[in-house]
Design a protein around this motif. Structure first.
Motif, PDB file in Angstrom:
ATOM      1  N   LEU A  10      40.629  27.026  -1.255  1.00 41.51           N
ATOM      2  CA  LEU A  10      39.885  25.903  -0.681  1.00 41.51           C
ATOM      3  C   LEU A  10      38.509  25.723  -1.325  1.00 41.51           C
ATOM      4  O   LEU A  10      37.736  24.856  -0.913  1.00 41.51           O
ATOM      5  CB  LEU A  10      39.738  26.086   0.834  1.00 41.51           C
ATOM      6  N   GLY A  11      38.213  26.564  -2.313  1.00 41.73           N
ATOM      7  CA  GLY A  11      36.988  26.366  -3.090  1.00 41.73           C
ATOM      8  C   GLY A  11      35.848  27.305  -2.795  1.00 41.73           C
ATOM      9  O   GLY A  11      34.788  27.223  -3.441  1.00 41.73           O
ATOM     10  N   ALA A  12      35.983  28.209  -1.840  1.00 44.34           N
ATOM     11  CA  ALA A  12      34.886  29.099  -1.476  1.00 44.34           C
ATOM     12  C   ALA A  12      34.685  30.190  -2.531  1.00 44.34           C
ATOM     13  O   ALA A  12      35.634  30.636  -3.183  1.00 44.34           O
ATOM     14  CB  ALA A  12      35.146  29.736  -0.120  1.00 44.34           C
ATOM     15  N   ASP A  13      33.443  30.608  -2.682  1.00 44.20           N
ATOM     16  CA  ASP A  13      33.084  31.785  -3.471  1.00 44.20           C
ATOM     17  C   ASP A  13      33.192  32.971  -2.521  1.00 44.20           C
ATOM     18  O   ASP A  13      32.345  33.161  -1.642  1.00 44.20           O
ATOM     19  CB  ASP A  13      31.662  31.632  -4.006  1.00 44.20           C
ATOM     20  N   VAL A  14      34.255  33.762  -2.656  1.00 45.51           N
ATOM     21  CA  VAL A  14      34.619  34.763  -1.640  1.00 45.51           C
ATOM     22  C   VAL A  14      34.216  36.173  -2.049  1.00 45.51           C
ATOM     23  O   VAL A  14      34.464  36.605  -3.179  1.00 45.51           O
ATOM     24  CB  VAL A  14      36.138  34.724  -1.363  1.00 45.51           C
ATOM     25  N   ARG A  15      33.605  36.887  -1.119  1.00 41.34           N
ATOM     26  CA  ARG A  15      33.363  38.334  -1.243  1.00 41.34           C
ATOM     27  C   ARG A  15      34.185  39.002  -0.138  1.00 41.34           C
ATOM     28  O   ARG A  15      34.113  38.578   1.021  1.00 41.34           O
ATOM     29  CB  ARG A  15      31.890  38.679  -1.052  1.00 41.34           C
ATOM     30  N   THR A  16      34.942  40.004  -0.477  1.00 44.45           N
ATOM     31  CA  THR A  16      35.787  40.660   0.529  1.00 44.45           C
ATOM     32  C   THR A  16      35.245  42.027   0.913  1.00 44.45           C
ATOM     33  O   THR A  16      34.743  42.776   0.078  1.00 44.45           O
ATOM     34  CB  THR A  16      37.228  40.819   0.023  1.00 44.45           C
ATOM     35  N   LEU A  17      35.360  42.324   2.191  1.00 48.37           N
ATOM     36  CA  LEU A  17      35.043  43.638   2.739  1.00 48.37           C
ATOM     37  C   LEU A  17      36.275  44.148   3.476  1.00 48.37           C
ATOM     38  O   LEU A  17      37.008  43.368   4.088  1.00 48.37           O
ATOM     39  CB  LEU A  17      33.882  43.574   3.737  1.00 48.37           C
ATOM     40  N   HIS A  18      36.492  45.465   3.424  1.00 43.77           N
ATOM     41  CA  HIS A  18      37.537  46.107   4.215  1.00 43.77           C
ATOM     42  C   HIS A  18      38.888  45.425   3.993  1.00 43.77           C
ATOM     43  O   HIS A  18      39.550  45.018   4.940  1.00 43.77           O
ATOM     44  CB  HIS A  18      37.154  46.102   5.693  1.00 43.77           C
ATOM     45  N   ALA A  19      39.252  45.315   2.732  1.00 46.11           N
ATOM     46  CA  ALA A  19      40.531  44.695   2.350  1.00 46.11           C
ATOM     47  C   ALA A  19      41.354  45.656   1.495  1.00 46.11           C
ATOM     48  O   ALA A  19      42.061  45.241   0.589  1.00 46.11           O
ATOM     49  CB  ALA A  19      40.291  43.390   1.603  1.00 46.11           C
ATOM     50  N   GLU A  20      41.264  46.941   1.814  1.00 45.92           N
ATOM     51  CA  GLU A  20      42.002  47.969   1.087  1.00 45.92           C
ATOM     52  C   GLU A  20      42.713  48.890   2.073  1.00 45.92           C
ATOM     53  O   GLU A  20      42.353  50.052   2.246  1.00 45.92           O
ATOM     54  CB  GLU A  20      41.067  48.770   0.187  1.00 45.92           C
ATOM     55  N   PRO A  21      43.735  48.381   2.751  1.00 46.45           N
ATOM     56  CA  PRO A  21      44.418  49.206   3.761  1.00 46.45           C
ATOM     57  C   PRO A  21      45.118  50.399   3.142  1.00 46.45           C
ATOM     58  O   PRO A  21      45.743  50.294   2.086  1.00 46.45           O
ATOM     59  CB  PRO A  21      45.428  48.226   4.372  1.00 46.45           C
ATOM     60  N   ASP A  22      45.002  51.549   3.809  1.00 48.57           N
ATOM     61  CA  ASP A  22      45.716  52.748   3.366  1.00 48.57           C
ATOM     62  C   ASP A  22      46.672  53.266   4.435  1.00 48.57           C
ATOM     63  O   ASP A  22      47.193  54.373   4.338  1.00 48.57           O
ATOM     64  CB  ASP A  22      44.727  53.847   2.969  1.00 48.57           C
TER      65      ASP A  22
END
Length: 448
Positions: A202-214
């Protein structure tokens, strides 16, 4: 019938401990297959087809495989969706014309927990009556006759050729987010891949947190139940906003540029005005500030018991489409049949962008009353009875008197955990904090 297993949001418990064991999940599958075969729209063989999804908990595969074995052992067909947000399973029930859907998830609960939740063919939570039938059959599954040969159900994996239909649905209801710097806290949960994909598309400049499930870290000091890390990150990185989901992504909260938490109450108010709603449904936990803001703009306000199934029921009864909970579990019944965190965030941002005002301006315009919520751990067998205890009844009346008509007190058992929730709301934060602590102390003594 007293329900032993099904609560307000399916069956929940500590994975590996009764009732949330593989053996129990197998029995639930057996019972569900039998009940749904009697009530569902089945294929010519009389066998229902169910969609099966889960979140990222390690125990999810164990319970999903056991449940699928129980379903197929009674002739039901299972299409495995893998890791997918709960609302994605709900959406696909209608999209793929399945007889039902089932999700293995404990939503926002701690990692150790897990759960089993059913949807009907319309993507709505299974009615109480059908859950009661499934529960009643659990003790009698050994009485059922044999299912053999070609009558045994099939299990298959759902695959797509290209884009995913649920992703396409979300994109169709999202605004242009170009130019926005957005942080997403995915709670190491079911939205860890999908949410960043959608926001970027949708065009956002995205930074991800806590997106590495183990398999072990879902909801651990992150997500919508622990938003502090996202709040600090958004403010420190000078981002436009943040979005935080829970483990199964059926709820979402926002964070404004200054790091302030935009609750489900704020989101409900923003969307109500943008959509021109004549009335909305909240719960007994909805902030007084929300009620006053909406009424000042000519929007009627209804309160339902806590739980999205009760919000859903009141929306249907009143002929309304928008409702939700402070937790960020919002319902847009003209868009989807159940709460959807990604959809809720997108709809709120669509309203914000259309208004021409930034999110922080909306936060400032909606004055919320100070509110304190304390969770008192209790013995599971006493949870439902605590509010009737003589000392608690007296303490509750005293708490209301101390607020002198300028606040609210709410005492309720959690529908998903062995907790009693004590909520006090009023104008003076010092007073409500002390009132809440005093009441919680009485509840704690009475519960054991």
């Amino acid at each position: 019938m007293v329900r032993r297993y099904f609560g307000t949001d399916g069956i929940r418990g500590v994975a590996g401990r009764p009732p949330m064991t593989a053996e129990f999940a197998f029995k639930v599958g057996v019972a569900a297959a039998e009940v749904l075969a009697q009530h569902g729209r089945a294929d010519r063989s009389g066998a229902p087809t169910l969609l099966l999804g889960r979140d990222t908990r390690r125990s999810g595969q164990m319970l999903a495989f056991a449940l699928a074995a129980g379903l197929t052992s009674r002739g039901a067909h299972v299409r495995d969706l893998g890791v997918l947000p709960t609302p994605g399973v709900s959406f696909l029930c209608r999209e793929l014309q399945a007889d039902a859907g089932v999700v293995i998830s404990a939503s926002h609960n701690p990692f150790d927990d897990n759960g089993i939740k059913f949807f009907n063919r319309e993507g709505e939570k299974l009615p109480d009556a059908l859950e009661a039938e499934i529960e009643a059959l659990l003790a009698r599954t050994h009485e059922l006759g044999e299912v053999t040969g070609a009558e045994i159900g099939e299990a298959s994996t759902f695959t797509t050729n290209g884009s995913h239909p649920y992703r396409d649905f979300l994109l169709s209801h999202g605004p242009d987010l170009s130019g926005l710097k957005v942080a997403l806290d995915c709670a190491h949960g079911a939205a860890y891949r999908l949410a960043p994909e959608v926001f970027r598309a949708l065009g956002a400049d995205v930074r991800t947190l806590h997106a590495e499930p183990d398999g072990l870290n879902i909801n651990t000091r992150c997500g919508s139940t622990h938003p502090a890390a996202l709040q600090r990150f958004v403010a420190a990185e000078n981002l436009d906003l943040g979005v935080t989901f829970d483990g199964d992504a059926d709820r979402a909260l926002l964070v404004d540029r200054r790091g302030r938490l935009v609750t489900g109450d704020h989101m409900l108010a923003i969307c109500a005005l943008h959509r021109g709603e004549r009335a909305v449904v909240s719960t007994v936990m909805g902030n007084l500030g929300l009620e006053h803001f909406l009424r000042s703009h000519g929007v009627a306000f209804h309160r339902a018991p806590v739980g999205d199934r009760y919000v859903h029921a009141m929306l249907r009864a009143e002929g309304l489409t928008l409702g939700g909970e402070q937790s960020g579990h919002l319902l847009f019944l003209d868009k989807a049949p159940t709460g959807d965190g990604i959809l809720s965030a997108l709809q709120t941002l669509a309203a914000v962008r259309a208004s021409g005002k930034p999110l922080e301006a909306w936060f400032d315009a909606i004055t919320m009353y100070p509110q304190t919520l304390l969770n008192v751990r209790v013995a599971p067998e006493t949870k439902a009875k605590v509010a009737e205890h003589t000392h608690v009844v007296a303490a509750l009346e005293l708490a209301k008197a101390r607020l002198n008509g300028e606040g609210r007190v709410n005492l309720r058992p959690s529908g998903t955990e062995p907790l009693v929730r004590v909520m006090v709301e009023g104008r003076d934060p010092v007073v409500i904090e002390q009132v809440a602590r005093d009441l919680a102390s009485v509840v704690e003594r009475a519960a054991f």
